[in-house]
Design an enzyme around this catalytic site. Sequence first.
Site, PDB file in Angstrom:
ATOM      1  N   LYS A  22      16.655  -1.829  -1.568  1.00  0.00           N
ATOM      2  CA  LYS A  22      15.937  -2.998  -1.037  1.00  0.00           C
ATOM      3  C   LYS A  22      15.002  -3.566  -2.093  1.00  0.00           C
ATOM      4  CE  LYS A  22      12.944  -2.073   2.297  1.00  0.00           C
ATOM      5  NZ  LYS A  22      11.552  -2.490   2.068  1.00  0.00           N
ATOM      6  N   ARG A  27      14.105  -8.270  -5.536  1.00  0.00           N
ATOM      7  CA  ARG A  27      13.706  -8.825  -6.837  1.00  0.00           C
ATOM      8  C   ARG A  27      14.839  -9.681  -7.422  1.00  0.00           C
ATOM      9  NH1 ARG A  27      10.682  -4.555  -5.905  1.00  0.00           N
ATOM     10  NH2 ARG A  27       8.701  -4.185  -7.016  1.00  0.00           N
ATOM     11  N   SER A 145       1.761  -3.058  -5.866  1.00  0.00           N
ATOM     12  CA  SER A 145       2.568  -3.548  -6.996  1.00  0.00           C
ATOM     13  C   SER A 145       3.357  -4.795  -6.621  1.00  0.00           C
ATOM     14  CB  SER A 145       3.529  -2.453  -7.459  1.00  0.00           C
ATOM     15  OG  SER A 145       4.449  -2.162  -6.425  1.00  0.00           O
ATOM     16  N   GLN A 146       3.549  -5.032  -5.312  1.00  0.00           N
ATOM     17  CA  GLN A 146       4.306  -6.219  -4.903  1.00  0.00           C
ATOM     18  C   GLN A 146       3.562  -7.510  -5.247  1.00  0.00           C
ATOM     19  OE1 GLN A 146       5.508  -5.822  -0.807  1.00  0.00           O
ATOM     20  NE2 GLN A 146       6.653  -3.958  -1.212  1.00  0.00           N
ATOM     21  N   SER A 172       1.360   2.481  -8.800  1.00  0.00           N
ATOM     22  CA  SER A 172       2.758   2.030  -8.629  1.00  0.00           C
ATOM     23  C   SER A 172       3.366   1.461  -9.906  1.00  0.00           C
ATOM     24  CB  SER A 172       2.854   0.994  -7.498  1.00  0.00           C
ATOM     25  OG  SER A 172       2.426   1.546  -6.286  1.00  0.00           O
ATOM     26  N   ASP A 289       6.001   5.524  -0.907  1.00  0.00           N
ATOM     27  CA  ASP A 289       6.955   5.352   0.195  1.00  0.00           C
ATOM     28  C   ASP A 289       7.650   6.647   0.605  1.00  0.00           C
ATOM     29  OD1 ASP A 289       6.456   2.709   0.640  1.00  0.00           O
ATOM     30  OD2 ASP A 289       8.162   1.952  -0.497  1.00  0.00           O
ATOM     31  N   LYS A 316       0.843  -0.879   5.335  1.00  0.00           N
ATOM     32  CA  LYS A 316       2.306  -0.993   5.454  1.00  0.00           C
ATOM     33  C   LYS A 316       2.664  -1.493   6.861  1.00  0.00           C
ATOM     34  CE  LYS A 316       3.458   0.668   1.330  1.00  0.00           C
ATOM     35  NZ  LYS A 316       4.326  -0.002   0.365  1.00  0.00           N
ATOM     36  N   ARG A 363      10.510   3.834   8.249  1.00  0.00           N
ATOM     37  CA  ARG A 363      10.350   5.130   7.580  1.00  0.00           C
ATOM     38  C   ARG A 363       9.869   6.223   8.541  1.00  0.00           C
ATOM     39  NH1 ARG A 363      11.959   3.758   2.876  1.00  0.00           N
ATOM     40  NH2 ARG A 363      11.200   1.910   1.786  1.00  0.00           N
TER      41      ARG A 363
END
Length: 405
Positions: A22, A27, A145-146, A172, A289, A316, A363
Site C-alpha cells: 500500500k 506513492r 513521515s507521510q 520513520s 505499523d 492512526k 491492523r
Amino acid sequence: MDITLHKSTIQQQSSIEITGSKSESNRLLLLQALFPEIELSNVSNSDDSNLMIKALASKEKVVDIHHAGTAMRFLTAYFSVQEGRETVLTGSKRMKERPIKILVDALQELGAEINYVENEGFPPINIIGKKLTKNKVSLKANVSSQYISALLLIASKLENGIELTLEGDITSVPYINMTLSLLNEIGVKTSFENNTITVYPSKANIKPLVVESDWSSASYYFSIVALSAVGTEITLSSYKENSLQGDSCLVEIYKHFGVSSNFKENSITLKKESSKINSLTLDLKHAPDIAQTIAVTCFALGVSCDLTGLHTLKIKETDRLVALKTEIEKLGGRVDITDKSLHLKTSNSIKELVSIATYNDHRMAMAFAPIALKKPIIIEDAMVVSKSYPTFWEDLKSIGFKISQ
C-alpha cells in the site's frame, strides 16, 4: 460482520501471494498522476489504494477519501499544485479528527492556497491549485513521515524543486528513504544530507515498475509462524531481500521468536526453528505499523515486551496504544502504556472466545487473528481488513485456519 476463528493448526508447509505494498502503491500512483507515462504492475488491491486511484481520476470538486490517511496527506500536496483546480478534500468522521495542520502549514509556506472548511487544523480542507515557486520549507523531524513524503512526491514538478529541512531527531527514516528511492527509480534527482532533503526539478526517465508486496501484511504470517510448531513453513511472494519498506525489519525482529527467513527469487520462506523465547525490548520509531503484531505475538507466547518509539500510533485509524491495551487486557494480559510506549507483562493464560473490537482499524483485526492458534477468538467488523488486505481471511483459511460467521 463478526467472525469466529476456532482453535486452529496450520499446515506444515504453505504459500501465500500477497498484494502490492500500500505504501509503495500510493506513492507510485501519485507519481503516475504527475508523470502519466509511468507503467505500474502488482498495485495494491487495498481500499486505500483503490480510493487513491478513484480520487486521482475524479473530476468532482469534493473528493472523499473515507478512512485513507495516506491518501489524505498525499492528495493535499497533489491538489495544491493542480493549477486552476479547486478541490474540497474530506473523509470519514475519524479522518476529520486526524491532524493535517503540519502539512498544510508547510504547503502554505511554499505558497499553496489551502483553507479549513470546518475545524482549524483538520480536514475537510479547500484547496485552490496553483504554481508553487518557493522551494524552501522546514518541518519538525519527528512528525509522520507521510507529511514529509507528500512534499517530496510533488517536488520534482515544482519549478525550483524543494529544499526541506528537518528539525530534530528524524522518525520513520525508512519511509522517507522509500519515497526518495522511488523518485530516483523514475529518474528524479534527490539528496539527503544531515537533516536536509533536496528534490530537484526533473523530467522522469520512465520504465515499467513492479510494486513489491506489502511487508506490513507479511507481519501477520511472521506472527503465525512464531506461534506454530517447530518446522512449520510459510512461503510469501513477492518480496525483495533489499526492500525499500521499513517493515522489512521483521526479518531481524522475528529471529527473536525463532523464525528464520530465506529469500529465493521473488519469495521469502518463513520457518519456525526454535521455541525458546525471551522477553523483548524494541524501539519501533522506524516501523511503528508492526507494533500491534509484535505485541500480540509476545502476549500469545507468554513473554513480556517493552516497545518504544510509538508516538505516531495515537493519530492512526484509532489510538492504537489504547486499543491494544484494552483488547489484550480483555484476553487476560497486563499492559501499561504511555503516549509513546507499550509495556506488556508476562501472561500465563489466554481467555477463550473473547470478542476483539477493531475500531475501524484493519491492523487490529489482523494482528489479533494469530491468537486462534492458541485459543478460539471472535473478531468484530472483520471486513475492516479490506483497507489494506482484502483477501486476508480467505488466505488464512487456505493455510488451515477454521473460520465461521
